[in-house]
Design a protein around this motif. Sequence first.
Motif, PDB file in Angstrom:
ATOM      1  N   SER A 136       0.805  -1.216   0.000  1.00 36.62           N
ATOM      2  CA  SER A 136       0.000   0.000   0.000  1.00 36.62           C
ATOM      3  C   SER A 136       0.842   1.272   0.000  1.00 36.62           C
ATOM      4  O   SER A 136       0.317   2.376  -0.099  1.00 36.62           O
ATOM      5  CB  SER A 136      -0.903   0.012   1.237  1.00 36.62           C
ATOM      6  OG  SER A 136      -0.106   0.069   2.418  1.00 36.62           O
ATOM      7  N   GLY A 137       2.142   1.122   0.135  1.00 32.35           N
ATOM      8  CA  GLY A 137       3.011   2.284   0.320  1.00 32.35           C
ATOM      9  C   GLY A 137       3.196   2.581   1.796  1.00 32.35           C
ATOM     10  O   GLY A 137       4.286   2.853   2.258  1.00 32.35           O
ATOM     11  N   THR A 188       3.196   7.735  -4.900  1.00 37.58           N
ATOM     12  CA  THR A 188       3.154   7.143  -3.565  1.00 37.58           C
ATOM     13  C   THR A 188       4.143   5.983  -3.463  1.00 37.58           C
ATOM     14  O   THR A 188       4.885   5.857  -2.477  1.00 37.58           O
ATOM     15  CB  THR A 188       1.739   6.646  -3.237  1.00 37.58           C
ATOM     16  OG1 THR A 188       0.845   7.765  -3.223  1.00 37.58           O
ATOM     17  CG2 THR A 188       1.698   5.949  -1.887  1.00 37.58           C
ATOM     18  N   ARG A 189       4.175   5.131  -4.495  1.00 40.52           N
ATOM     19  CA  ARG A 189       5.113   4.002  -4.487  1.00 40.52           C
ATOM     20  C   ARG A 189       6.557   4.498  -4.484  1.00 40.52           C
ATOM     21  O   ARG A 189       7.415   3.949  -3.805  1.00 40.52           O
ATOM     22  CB  ARG A 189       4.880   3.116  -5.710  1.00 40.52           C
ATOM     23  CG  ARG A 189       3.583   2.367  -5.708  1.00 40.52           C
ATOM     24  CD  ARG A 189       3.548   1.262  -4.635  1.00 40.52           C
ATOM     25  NE  ARG A 189       2.181   0.841  -4.388  1.00 40.52           N
ATOM     26  CZ  ARG A 189       1.559  -0.097  -5.086  1.00 40.52           C
ATOM     27  NH1 ARG A 189       2.192  -0.713  -6.054  1.00 40.52           N
ATOM     28  NH2 ARG A 189       0.320  -0.412  -4.796  1.00 40.52           N
ATOM     29  N   PRO A 231      19.879   0.241   3.037  1.00 35.29           N
ATOM     30  CA  PRO A 231      19.890  -1.181   3.389  1.00 35.29           C
ATOM     31  C   PRO A 231      20.667  -2.034   2.384  1.00 35.29           C
ATOM     32  O   PRO A 231      20.923  -1.616   1.249  1.00 35.29           O
ATOM     33  CB  PRO A 231      18.396  -1.539   3.368  1.00 35.29           C
ATOM     34  CG  PRO A 231      17.819  -0.615   2.345  1.00 35.29           C
ATOM     35  CD  PRO A 231      18.566   0.669   2.518  1.00 35.29           C
ATOM     36  N   ASP A 232      21.005  -3.248   2.823  1.00 34.26           N
ATOM     37  CA  ASP A 232      21.636  -4.233   1.937  1.00 34.26           C
ATOM     38  C   ASP A 232      20.592  -4.916   1.065  1.00 34.26           C
ATOM     39  O   ASP A 232      20.895  -5.390  -0.022  1.00 34.26           O
ATOM     40  CB  ASP A 232      22.347  -5.315   2.761  1.00 34.26           C
ATOM     41  CG  ASP A 232      23.506  -4.778   3.568  1.00 34.26           C
ATOM     42  OD1 ASP A 232      24.039  -3.714   3.202  1.00 34.26           O
ATOM     43  OD2 ASP A 232      23.872  -5.419   4.567  1.00 34.26           O
ATOM     44  N   VAL A 233      19.362  -5.012   1.608  1.00 33.46           N
ATOM     45  CA  VAL A 233      18.296  -5.767   0.956  1.00 33.46           C
ATOM     46  C   VAL A 233      17.056  -4.899   0.833  1.00 33.46           C
ATOM     47  O   VAL A 233      16.700  -4.177   1.768  1.00 33.46           O
ATOM     48  CB  VAL A 233      17.940  -7.035   1.775  1.00 33.46           C
ATOM     49  CG1 VAL A 233      16.736  -7.751   1.166  1.00 33.46           C
ATOM     50  CG2 VAL A 233      19.122  -7.974   1.854  1.00 33.46           C
ATOM     51  N   LEU A 234      16.404  -4.967  -0.312  1.00 35.46           N
ATOM     52  CA  LEU A 234      15.107  -4.320  -0.509  1.00 35.46           C
ATOM     53  C   LEU A 234      14.056  -5.399  -0.744  1.00 35.46           C
ATOM     54  O   LEU A 234      14.226  -6.262  -1.617  1.00 35.46           O
ATOM     55  CB  LEU A 234      15.149  -3.366  -1.706  1.00 35.46           C
ATOM     56  CG  LEU A 234      15.814  -2.013  -1.467  1.00 35.46           C
ATOM     57  CD1 LEU A 234      15.965  -1.267  -2.783  1.00 35.46           C
ATOM     58  CD2 LEU A 234      15.003  -1.177  -0.484  1.00 35.46           C
ATOM     59  N   LEU A 235      12.997  -5.358   0.049  1.00 40.12           N
ATOM     60  CA  LEU A 235      11.900  -6.307  -0.064  1.00 40.12           C
ATOM     61  C   LEU A 235      10.700  -5.583  -0.664  1.00 40.12           C
ATOM     62  O   LEU A 235      10.225  -4.594  -0.107  1.00 40.12           O
ATOM     63  CB  LEU A 235      11.541  -6.876   1.314  1.00 40.12           C
ATOM     64  CG  LEU A 235      12.697  -7.517   2.094  1.00 40.12           C
ATOM     65  CD1 LEU A 235      12.244  -7.856   3.520  1.00 40.12           C
ATOM     66  CD2 LEU A 235      13.198  -8.763   1.394  1.00 40.12           C
ATOM     67  N   TYR A 236      10.216  -6.075  -1.789  1.00 39.50           N
ATOM     68  CA  TYR A 236       9.111  -5.434  -2.501  1.00 39.50           C
ATOM     69  C   TYR A 236       7.864  -6.320  -2.416  1.00 39.50           C
ATOM     70  O   TYR A 236       7.863  -7.460  -2.889  1.00 39.50           O
ATOM     71  CB  TYR A 236       9.450  -5.254  -3.983  1.00 39.50           C
ATOM     72  CG  TYR A 236      10.576  -4.310  -4.290  1.00 39.50           C
ATOM     73  CD1 TYR A 236      10.323  -2.973  -4.596  1.00 39.50           C
ATOM     74  CD2 TYR A 236      11.898  -4.757  -4.323  1.00 39.50           C
ATOM     75  CE1 TYR A 236      11.354  -2.103  -4.916  1.00 39.50           C
ATOM     76  CE2 TYR A 236      12.941  -3.886  -4.642  1.00 39.50           C
ATOM     77  CZ  TYR A 236      12.653  -2.567  -4.939  1.00 39.50           C
ATOM     78  OH  TYR A 236      13.682  -1.706  -5.256  1.00 39.50           O
ATOM     79  N   ASP A 237       6.799  -5.795  -1.821  1.00 41.65           N
ATOM     80  CA  ASP A 237       5.541  -6.535  -1.701  1.00 41.65           C
ATOM     81  C   ASP A 237       4.573  -6.051  -2.771  1.00 41.65           C
ATOM     82  O   ASP A 237       3.977  -4.972  -2.659  1.00 41.65           O
ATOM     83  CB  ASP A 237       4.954  -6.321  -0.302  1.00 41.65           C
ATOM     84  CG  ASP A 237       3.705  -7.157  -0.064  1.00 41.65           C
ATOM     85  OD1 ASP A 237       3.385  -8.004  -0.922  1.00 41.65           O
ATOM     86  OD2 ASP A 237       3.055  -6.963   0.984  1.00 41.65           O
ATOM     87  N   VAL A 254       0.991  -3.810  -8.182  1.00 43.27           N
ATOM     88  CA  VAL A 254      -0.451  -4.007  -8.051  1.00 43.27           C
ATOM     89  C   VAL A 254      -1.180  -2.661  -8.057  1.00 43.27           C
ATOM     90  O   VAL A 254      -0.760  -1.694  -7.433  1.00 43.27           O
ATOM     91  CB  VAL A 254      -0.779  -4.811  -6.778  1.00 43.27           C
ATOM     92  CG1 VAL A 254      -0.546  -3.999  -5.524  1.00 43.27           C
ATOM     93  CG2 VAL A 254      -2.223  -5.311  -6.806  1.00 43.27           C
ATOM     94  N   GLY A 255      -2.266  -2.601  -8.821  1.00 41.82           N
ATOM     95  CA  GLY A 255      -3.102  -1.408  -8.858  1.00 41.82           C
ATOM     96  C   GLY A 255      -2.560  -0.252  -9.673  1.00 41.82           C
ATOM     97  O   GLY A 255      -3.158   0.831  -9.679  1.00 41.82           O
ATOM     98  N   GLN A 256      -1.440  -0.477 -10.384  1.00 43.06           N
ATOM     99  CA  GLN A 256      -0.845   0.610 -11.159  1.00 43.06           C
ATOM    100  C   GLN A 256      -1.198   0.493 -12.635  1.00 43.06           C
ATOM    101  O   GLN A 256      -1.393  -0.612 -13.157  1.00 43.06           O
ATOM    102  CB  GLN A 256       0.686   0.585 -10.995  1.00 43.06           C
ATOM    103  CG  GLN A 256       1.152   0.678  -9.554  1.00 43.06           C
ATOM    104  CD  GLN A 256       0.688   1.947  -8.866  1.00 43.06           C
ATOM    105  OE1 GLN A 256       0.889   3.045  -9.369  1.00 43.06           O
ATOM    106  NE2 GLN A 256       0.054   1.790  -7.709  1.00 43.06           N
ATOM    107  N   ASP A 257      -1.272   1.627 -13.315  1.00 41.33           N
ATOM    108  CA  ASP A 257      -1.553   1.613 -14.751  1.00 41.33           C
ATOM    109  C   ASP A 257      -0.302   1.151 -15.498  1.00 41.33           C
ATOM    110  O   ASP A 257       0.805   1.144 -14.945  1.00 41.33           O
ATOM    111  CB  ASP A 257      -1.993   2.998 -15.227  1.00 41.33           C
ATOM    112  CG  ASP A 257      -0.920   4.045 -15.002  1.00 41.33           C
ATOM    113  OD1 ASP A 257       0.064   4.059 -15.762  1.00 41.33           O
ATOM    114  OD2 ASP A 257      -1.055   4.843 -14.048  1.00 41.33           O
TER     115      ASP A 257
END
Length: 254
Positions: free
Chosen positions: A91-92, A148-149, A161-167, A171-174
């Motif tokens: 959701s951001g 927002t994203r 950070p060393d790691v980026l986690l993307y959930d 989703v919901g984007q044009d």
Amino acid sequence: MDVTKKYKIKELSFSRGRKQIFENVSFDVKSAKITAIIGPSGIGKTTLLKLLSGLLEPDDGQVLFNGHHLHQLSRRALFEARKKMGMLFQSGALFTDLTVFDNVAFPLREHTDLSEAEIRTKVMDKLDAVSLADSFDLMPSELSGGMTRRAALARALSLEPDVLLYDEPFVGQDPLTKTTLVKLIDSLNKRLNVTSILVSHDVPEVMMLADYVYMLDNKTIIAHGTPEELRASQNVQVQQFLKPLEFEHLERVE
């Protein structure tokens, strides 16, 4: 420790009540690469990210982060490990009563002893990286979905950070915003040399972006490989997920 592996997951199992979510899931995440975990909605991809970040504890198995068993760390050590992880929530999850600038500054103010001048430099650098430097004083309600994203991504980057986690970042984007996000994630990964783990059911974007892909279904990993290897897979489940329209057409013809 194998420095090429940021994460190593060994025979992980997890349940919620009587419902088994994962059973004997094993996979590796290579450093400085983009690893995607794909699968149908509702199979626990977000839950998996929570296990990888130590927010949930598995019933069985191990989550090794930088060679350390994440769920055997002391509370202090786990807290320090989490500082090396940045999370982009679906959701951001921006604070609605803070400006874009203050949202990105929040982790720095909470977890560092930097001066306000140093914080400002870091925040503006991160906003510039996601092309939002001119929007630093806007409120979240004034942002488009794509903005927002990007603001949330700048916040995820704030502690470097060393790691980026993307959930589910797409989703919901044009379609145009999805393409912009694909390019942004790819460029940030290369420029910052971070390890990215992305869970998604958006097949075209994942296949353009990922270095390696794991497919989840039926509580475990059913296939894995590079995007090219998965496209060439003879596994029917894989092809049904990657090319659903072709299979729908075949079903109609029959």
